[in-house]
Design a protein around this motif. Structure first.
Motif, PDB file in Angstrom:
ATOM      1  N   ASP A 357       2.024 -14.782   5.458  1.00  0.00           N
ATOM      2  CA  ASP A 357       1.043 -13.710   5.264  1.00  0.00           C
ATOM      3  C   ASP A 357       0.291 -13.958   3.958  1.00  0.00           C
ATOM      4  O   ASP A 357       0.580 -13.364   2.918  1.00  0.00           O
ATOM      5  CB  ASP A 357       1.783 -12.369   5.229  1.00  0.00           C
ATOM      6  N   ALA A 358      -0.675 -14.857   4.042  1.00  0.00           N
ATOM      7  CA  ALA A 358      -1.370 -15.298   2.829  1.00  0.00           C
ATOM      8  C   ALA A 358      -2.181 -14.176   2.184  1.00  0.00           C
ATOM      9  O   ALA A 358      -2.371 -14.158   0.976  1.00  0.00           O
ATOM     10  CB  ALA A 358      -2.283 -16.469   3.171  1.00  0.00           C
ATOM     11  N   ALA A 359      -2.634 -13.240   3.004  1.00  0.00           N
ATOM     12  CA  ALA A 359      -3.481 -12.171   2.451  1.00  0.00           C
ATOM     13  C   ALA A 359      -2.754 -11.389   1.360  1.00  0.00           C
ATOM     14  O   ALA A 359      -3.359 -10.993   0.366  1.00  0.00           O
ATOM     15  CB  ALA A 359      -3.933 -11.239   3.570  1.00  0.00           C
ATOM     16  N   ARG A 360      -1.462 -11.195   1.530  1.00  0.00           N
ATOM     17  CA  ARG A 360      -0.726 -10.442   0.514  1.00  0.00           C
ATOM     18  C   ARG A 360      -0.548 -11.253  -0.763  1.00  0.00           C
ATOM     19  O   ARG A 360      -0.653 -10.726  -1.873  1.00  0.00           O
ATOM     20  CB  ARG A 360       0.640 -10.013   1.066  1.00  0.00           C
ATOM     21  N   LEU A 361      -0.284 -12.545  -0.590  1.00  0.00           N
ATOM     22  CA  LEU A 361      -0.135 -13.383  -1.788  1.00  0.00           C
ATOM     23  C   LEU A 361      -1.481 -13.572  -2.493  1.00  0.00           C
ATOM     24  O   LEU A 361      -1.535 -13.879  -3.682  1.00  0.00           O
ATOM     25  CB  LEU A 361       0.424 -14.756  -1.409  1.00  0.00           C
ATOM     26  N   ALA A 362      -2.554 -13.386  -1.741  1.00  0.00           N
ATOM     27  CA  ALA A 362      -3.881 -13.623  -2.317  1.00  0.00           C
ATOM     28  C   ALA A 362      -4.277 -12.546  -3.319  1.00  0.00           C
ATOM     29  O   ALA A 362      -5.071 -12.807  -4.224  1.00  0.00           O
ATOM     30  CB  ALA A 362      -4.925 -13.695  -1.211  1.00  0.00           C
ATOM     31  N   ILE A 363      -3.712 -11.361  -3.176  1.00  0.00           N
ATOM     32  CA  ILE A 363      -4.148 -10.257  -4.043  1.00  0.00           C
ATOM     33  C   ILE A 363      -3.942 -10.576  -5.528  1.00  0.00           C
ATOM     34  O   ILE A 363      -4.899 -10.561  -6.299  1.00  0.00           O
ATOM     35  CB  ILE A 363      -3.457  -8.936  -3.628  1.00  0.00           C
ATOM     36  N   PRO A 364      -2.717 -10.928  -5.942  1.00  0.00           N
ATOM     37  CA  PRO A 364      -2.572 -11.290  -7.364  1.00  0.00           C
ATOM     38  C   PRO A 364      -3.275 -12.603  -7.706  1.00  0.00           C
ATOM     39  O   PRO A 364      -3.734 -12.782  -8.836  1.00  0.00           O
ATOM     40  CB  PRO A 364      -1.058 -11.430  -7.546  1.00  0.00           C
ATOM     41  N   PHE A 386     -12.847 -17.401  -4.684  1.00  0.00           N
ATOM     42  CA  PHE A 386     -12.865 -15.984  -4.296  1.00  0.00           C
ATOM     43  C   PHE A 386     -13.227 -15.832  -2.822  1.00  0.00           C
ATOM     44  O   PHE A 386     -12.606 -15.078  -2.090  1.00  0.00           O
ATOM     45  CB  PHE A 386     -13.894 -15.205  -5.125  1.00  0.00           C
ATOM     46  N   GLU A 387     -14.261 -16.541  -2.444  1.00  0.00           N
ATOM     47  CA  GLU A 387     -14.791 -16.408  -1.096  1.00  0.00           C
ATOM     48  C   GLU A 387     -13.692 -16.678  -0.060  1.00  0.00           C
ATOM     49  O   GLU A 387     -13.544 -15.964   0.915  1.00  0.00           O
ATOM     50  CB  GLU A 387     -15.938 -17.411  -0.921  1.00  0.00           C
ATOM     51  N   TRP A 388     -12.923 -17.714  -0.330  1.00  0.00           N
ATOM     52  CA  TRP A 388     -11.892 -18.083   0.631  1.00  0.00           C
ATOM     53  C   TRP A 388     -10.735 -17.093   0.621  1.00  0.00           C
ATOM     54  O   TRP A 388     -10.264 -16.621   1.652  1.00  0.00           O
ATOM     55  CB  TRP A 388     -11.376 -19.494   0.327  1.00  0.00           C
ATOM     56  N   LEU A 389     -10.282 -16.735  -0.583  1.00  0.00           N
ATOM     57  CA  LEU A 389      -9.113 -15.852  -0.685  1.00  0.00           C
ATOM     58  C   LEU A 389      -9.419 -14.434  -0.217  1.00  0.00           C
ATOM     59  O   LEU A 389      -8.537 -13.738   0.257  1.00  0.00           O
ATOM     60  CB  LEU A 389      -8.608 -15.821  -2.130  1.00  0.00           C
ATOM     61  N   ASN A 390     -10.676 -14.033  -0.386  1.00  0.00           N
ATOM     62  CA  ASN A 390     -11.043 -12.681   0.024  1.00  0.00           C
ATOM     63  C   ASN A 390     -10.910 -12.478   1.519  1.00  0.00           C
ATOM     64  O   ASN A 390     -10.760 -11.366   1.988  1.00  0.00           O
ATOM     65  CB  ASN A 390     -12.476 -12.373  -0.403  1.00  0.00           C
ATOM     66  N   ASP A 391     -11.031 -13.567   2.243  1.00  0.00           N
ATOM     67  CA  ASP A 391     -11.026 -13.431   3.693  1.00  0.00           C
ATOM     68  C   ASP A 391      -9.969 -14.367   4.288  1.00  0.00           C
ATOM     69  O   ASP A 391     -10.227 -15.087   5.238  1.00  0.00           O
ATOM     70  CB  ASP A 391     -12.432 -13.767   4.222  1.00  0.00           C
ATOM     71  N   ILE A 392      -8.830 -14.408   3.647  1.00  0.00           N
ATOM     72  CA  ILE A 392      -7.833 -15.396   4.052  1.00  0.00           C
ATOM     73  C   ILE A 392      -7.080 -14.928   5.300  1.00  0.00           C
ATOM     74  O   ILE A 392      -6.763 -13.753   5.461  1.00  0.00           O
ATOM     75  CB  ILE A 392      -6.880 -15.716   2.879  1.00  0.00           C
ATOM     76  N   LYS A 393      -6.827 -15.870   6.183  1.00  0.00           N
ATOM     77  CA  LYS A 393      -6.126 -15.594   7.436  1.00  0.00           C
ATOM     78  C   LYS A 393      -4.651 -15.977   7.289  1.00  0.00           C
ATOM     79  O   LYS A 393      -4.302 -16.737   6.382  1.00  0.00           O
ATOM     80  CB  LYS A 393      -6.737 -16.423   8.556  1.00  0.00           C
TER      81      LYS A 393
END
Length: 884
Positions: A357-364, A386-393
RNA sequence: GGGCGCAUAGCUCAGCGGUAGAGCACUACGUUGACAUCGUAGUGGUCGUAGGUUCGAUUCCUACUGCGCCCACCA
């Protein structure tokens, strides 16, 4: 004594790699460079050479500065690439496809890995990359395995890793899932078939356009746009799937684009990402018609079973055409997904996979870059991040291959899942779960995406999960240098996983270097045949030259276009340096440890000391800002221009003549004075060379080591520019006068076509006292460099030469063309007048005076003043010409 | 479709709110004891186009054009 010829091979090979020097120092502030582990598969390309060279420059620079530096090397097991490569070798040797067991293949890869690893390390050493090779790590070594299992379990327990049936990008050639990042879109020539789907209870039909007719067996609906008038009447009706006559509904869905194809789109949820979503919205069934090889499976009519997807496409179209349901075919170009490793066209396929679940790790991970805890250079790469992490799958982390970290998950006889760090732990869990004494468990066959362990690299190499002193000291104090193409693959994941595993950012600085392209600006690739092998370059020009050139071309925000010839930049510079040191040796200019640079009295000495001091300070700024190109420019200018072209030429008379003109104010015994002066100049020269060599050491370590050896200096520390404390301003101005006078005379000589071998008479009587003094002091060098003899009265006719400090009269015998000469002087005057007028115009402008900074106003005032003087002199010179 | 980068000498690229720079190439001359992988001197630029901000723009802003890249779309 250095050889007459500069031959890098003569010394580069002789330096056996100095592991001691690459080790950490106990004292000093911590600094770590994390080498992006190259794939164990093999040969490094120029991009690697650039990337590693820049890191090595930083590592060596920091070492010279006294930092406690860890330059950590490693190799990546590169799962898919390596497995494909070794499998191919096996097949080439006659092994039958599919006949090799998992154990046998792994054994083979491990065996092969040993020799390949050695080859990669040899290449690193050839380039002079000063990693601490005693600490070499491998992403699949025991420590990595333990760390990976540990983190996997932690993520699983935190519900950040889960297993499930999802649609993934499937590579039918490798027969494995791959992540979204490993998909490359390519434009391909394709065909679009318009196919009639007969309606239920009607003779009418709906036309559907598709590029993938072989998937009709998986059709579960036809979608049309609710606002599409042409198709409105069909909504809610049913249609027959061609060839199999299965009834499917016609549904309204915004996904259907009335402008594309026929406006009606077939929905195949098992084989298309968009269709999958449409299927979910309309609660449609999912019919999987393909196996993991990309062949049609048992869900299709028998004649199509086990038929390859592309073959099936032809046959399906053929059948449909025969049935009269093919309306038309269009040739189109469209983008299709391919696997970046296999090159095979990918299939969206629903399979059981592990996901992170990369989206959760992406927040910090987003936060630390936003708040500046992690800084990218150049800055704009942060936007990409930013662009990639903001919309990470969700990240599909399981691969259906064998070479890699096998997933630490085990299944009980009933399929019950046990995730644990070791088999023993899993068994223990199972024993407790089932309440039996022993349970047979089977480990999950899949391995993890290679980038899973790569993402953990910063803490794996520092011994995580043990919390060592080393970890405390170096983690967060490292630096990553890499290409933009792996910001997503690697950098982002290191930040995400680093923060998750350790609570801290792994590094504060990320430097994104340029992409090396061929001379036409094309990306280098094996298929284009435009790849440049750095080892070939090292062989031809020496590793130092390669490093020097790559660094010099490495300006931020721009790709490097290079060809083999561009390495001559470095080679030529190093030749020049070599010869300069040789000259110093011939003239006994050695480094003297008792020499105190701050006691230098001779203006020439002060001049070069000043130049070197400035250069060192500027290079420091450049390196700290990752401006390697700037650093090289500064060094090259100092060495070539200041040191070789001027300083060395000016000291020649002092070093080479026994009967030199004694410096002004030296009234005592001239031979004693000569000796003292010579000693002084030799010391300064030896000192200067040592500083240049030290500054060059991070960039060109081989030659720097060789030359410092010639100077009998073993201690390599960065020169302490702050400790150089001389007031060289008078010297700078005085040598500046000399330079201008010499250059002007040379220029005039060339202009009038006077042979270089012919001595000209000059007189400086009309110049300022300062210039008269300077010319008197450096008479020999002046005469030699300008090709003149300085006289009081010129025998024949003379031309006035106007320089900053006055008029120099140059004797040209009867060659003078007064008219030409007047014209020339008038042209110069015209230019001065013009520049002066511009400044005066500004100075008359009230807005300029009130709004421009005082410095700038002063500058223009000074300029006008100087130009007035020179114009007066020019007038004077022109007048004197008229008297001839 | 969204975003980013680049545009300066013939070429490769620096630079920068205040007189346009380097290397290569080119031209002329030159083997004088470190160096021809060299030296000396030159030629070569309305800094992509159009607006704007400013006392002043190659530099900052906007639009446009051209080139390159990333992401998304794929019937």
């Amino acid at each position: 004594m250095l050889d007459k010829n500069f031959n890098p091979k003569s010394f580069e090979k002789n330096f056996s790699f100095d592991i001691e020097a690459s080790r950490r120092k106990a004292d000093g502030d911590p600094f770590m460079v994390l080498l992006p582990p190259p794939n164990v598969t093999g040969s490094l390309h120029v991009g690697h050479a650039l990337c590693f060279t820049l890191q090595d420059i930083l590592a060596r620079y920091k070492r010279l500065k006294g930092y406690d530096v860890l330059f950590q090397p490693g190799l990546d097991h590169a799962g898919i690439v390596t497995q494909l490569l070794v499998e191919k070798q096996l097949y080439d040797r006659g092994a039958e496809k599919g006949s090799v067991s998992r154990e046998a293949l792994l054994k083979e890869i491990w065996f092969w890995k040993e020799s390949s690893a050695c080859a990669v390390i040899e290449q690193l050493k050839t380039l002079g990359i000063s990693c601490d090779f005693s600490r070499l790590r491998f992403t699949l070594d025991e420590g990595s395995k333990r760390a990976v299992a540990k983190l996997f379990v932690k993520l699983y327990n935190d519900n950040l890793i889960y297993r499930g049936e999802r649609m993934v990008n499937w590579d039918p050639q490798i027969r494995s899932a791959i992540s979204d990042l490993e998909v490359v879109e390519k434009e391909v020539d394709a065909q679009q078939w318009y196919i009639k789907y007969r309606l239920e209870d009607s003779n009418d039909a709906i036309v559907v356009a598709t590029t993938r007719p072989e998937t009709i067996f998986g059709d579960v609906a036809i979608a049309v746009n609710p606002r599409d008038r042409r198709h409105k009447k069909f909504i809610g009706k049913n249609a027959y799937v061609p060839l199999i006559d299965r009834l499917i509904p016609i549904v309204a869905d915004e996904y259907a684009d009335s402008k594309k194809g026929s406006g009606a789109v077939k929905i195949t949820p098992a084989h298309d990402f968009n269709d999958f979503e449409v299927g979910k919205r309309h609660r449609l069934p999912i019919i999987n018609i393909m196996n993991d090889r990309g062949e049609l499976n048992g869900a299709v009519p028998e004649i199509f079973q086990y038929m390859d997807r592309f073959e099936a496409r032809r046959v399906v179209v053929d059948f449909i055409e025969k049935k009269g349901q093919l309306v038309k075919v269009e040739n189109i170009k469209h983008m299709a997904p391919f696997g970046d490793r296999s090159g095979a066209m990918l299939e969206p396929l629903i399979t059981n996979q592990w996901f992170l679940d990369a989206a959760r790790l992406a927040i910090p991970a987003l936060e630390v870059v936003r708040n500046g805890q992690v800084v990218f250079s150049p800055k704009h790469w942060e936007n990409i991040y930013f662009e990639w992490l903001n919309d990470i799958k969700p990240w599909c982390i399981s691969r259906q291959i064998w070479w890699g970290h096998q997933i630490p998950a085990w299944y009980g006889p009933d399929g019950q899942l046990f995730v644990a760090e070791t088999a023993e732990e899993a068994t223990q869990k199972a024993v407790n779960f089932y309440g039996k004494n022993s349970v047979e468990l089977v480990q999950d066959n899949d391995v993890l995406d290679t980038w899973f362990s790569s993402g953990m690299w910063p803490f794996i190499v520092l011994g995580w999960p043990q919390n060592s002193e080393e970890f405390e000291r170096l983690y967060s104090n490292m630096m990553v240098v890499t290409g933009f193409d792996i910001i997503f693959f690697w950098v982002a994941r290191m930040i995400m996983m680093g923060i998750y595993a350790t609570g801290k950012v792994p590094f504060k600085n990320v430097y994104i270097h340029a992409l090396v392209r061929d001379e036409k600006g094309r990306k280098m690739s094996k298929s284009k045949g435009n790849v440049i092998d750095p080892l070939v370059l090292c062989e031809a020009y020496g590793a130092d030259a390669v490093r020097y050139t790559l660094a010099s071309m490495s300006s931020p925000g721009r790709d490097i276009k290079m060809n083999q010839k561009s390495i001559e930049i470095g080679r030529n510079f190093l030749t020049k340096l070599w010869n300069a040191v040789r000259f110093a040796q011939i003239n006994s200019c050695l480094y003297c440890s008792e020499f105190d640079v701050n006691s230098v009295k001779h203006p020439l000495g002060q001049w070069i000391v000043q130049k070197i001091k400035t250069m060192i300070l500027d290079v420091e700024v450049a390196v700290e800002n990752y401006r390697f190109d700037e650093a090289i420019r500064l060094i090259q200018q100092c060495v070539w221009n200041s040191f070789c072209d001027w300083y060395m030429e000016l000291i020649k008379p002092i070093l080479q003549s026994d009967s030199l003109v004694v410096a002004k104010n030296c009234s005592t015994n001239s031979s004693v004075q000569n000796t003292l002066l010579k000693k002084d100049i030799r010391d300064v020269t030896g000192w200067a060379i040592l500083q240049l060599v030290r500054v060059l050491y991070p960039f060109t370590p081989f030659i720097a080591k060789k030359l410092s050896g010639e100077l009998e200096v073993t201690d390599m520390s960065w020169p302490d520019a702050a400790a150089i404390d001389i007031d060289g301003s008078d010297s700078l101005r005085c040598i500046g006068r000399l330079q201008e006078a010499i250059t002007s005379i040379r220029s005039m000589r060339q202009c009038l076509g006077v042979s270089p071998s012919e001595k000209l008479e000059i007189s400086v009587e009309s110049a300022s006292q300062e210039l008269i003094d300077v010319v008197a002091e450096y008479g020999d060098a002046f005469s030699r460099m300008a090709g003149v003899s300085v006289v009081r009265d010129i025998a024949g006719q003379s031309i006035p030469l106007v320089v900053d400090s006055g008029i120099i009269h140059v004797g040209f015998g009867d060659r003078i063309d007064v008219v030409e000469e007047k014209k020339r002087l008038n042209e110069i005057k015209k230019k001065f007048v013009q520049i002066k007028a511009e400044s005066q115009k500004k100075l008359r402008n009230k807005n300029f005076l009130s709004k421009a900074s005082a410095d700038v106003v002063q500058e223009h005032n000074d300029r006008v003043k100087t130009l007035n003087e020179r114009i007066t002199q020019l007038d004077h010179a022109i007048k004197s010409l008229e008297l001839i």
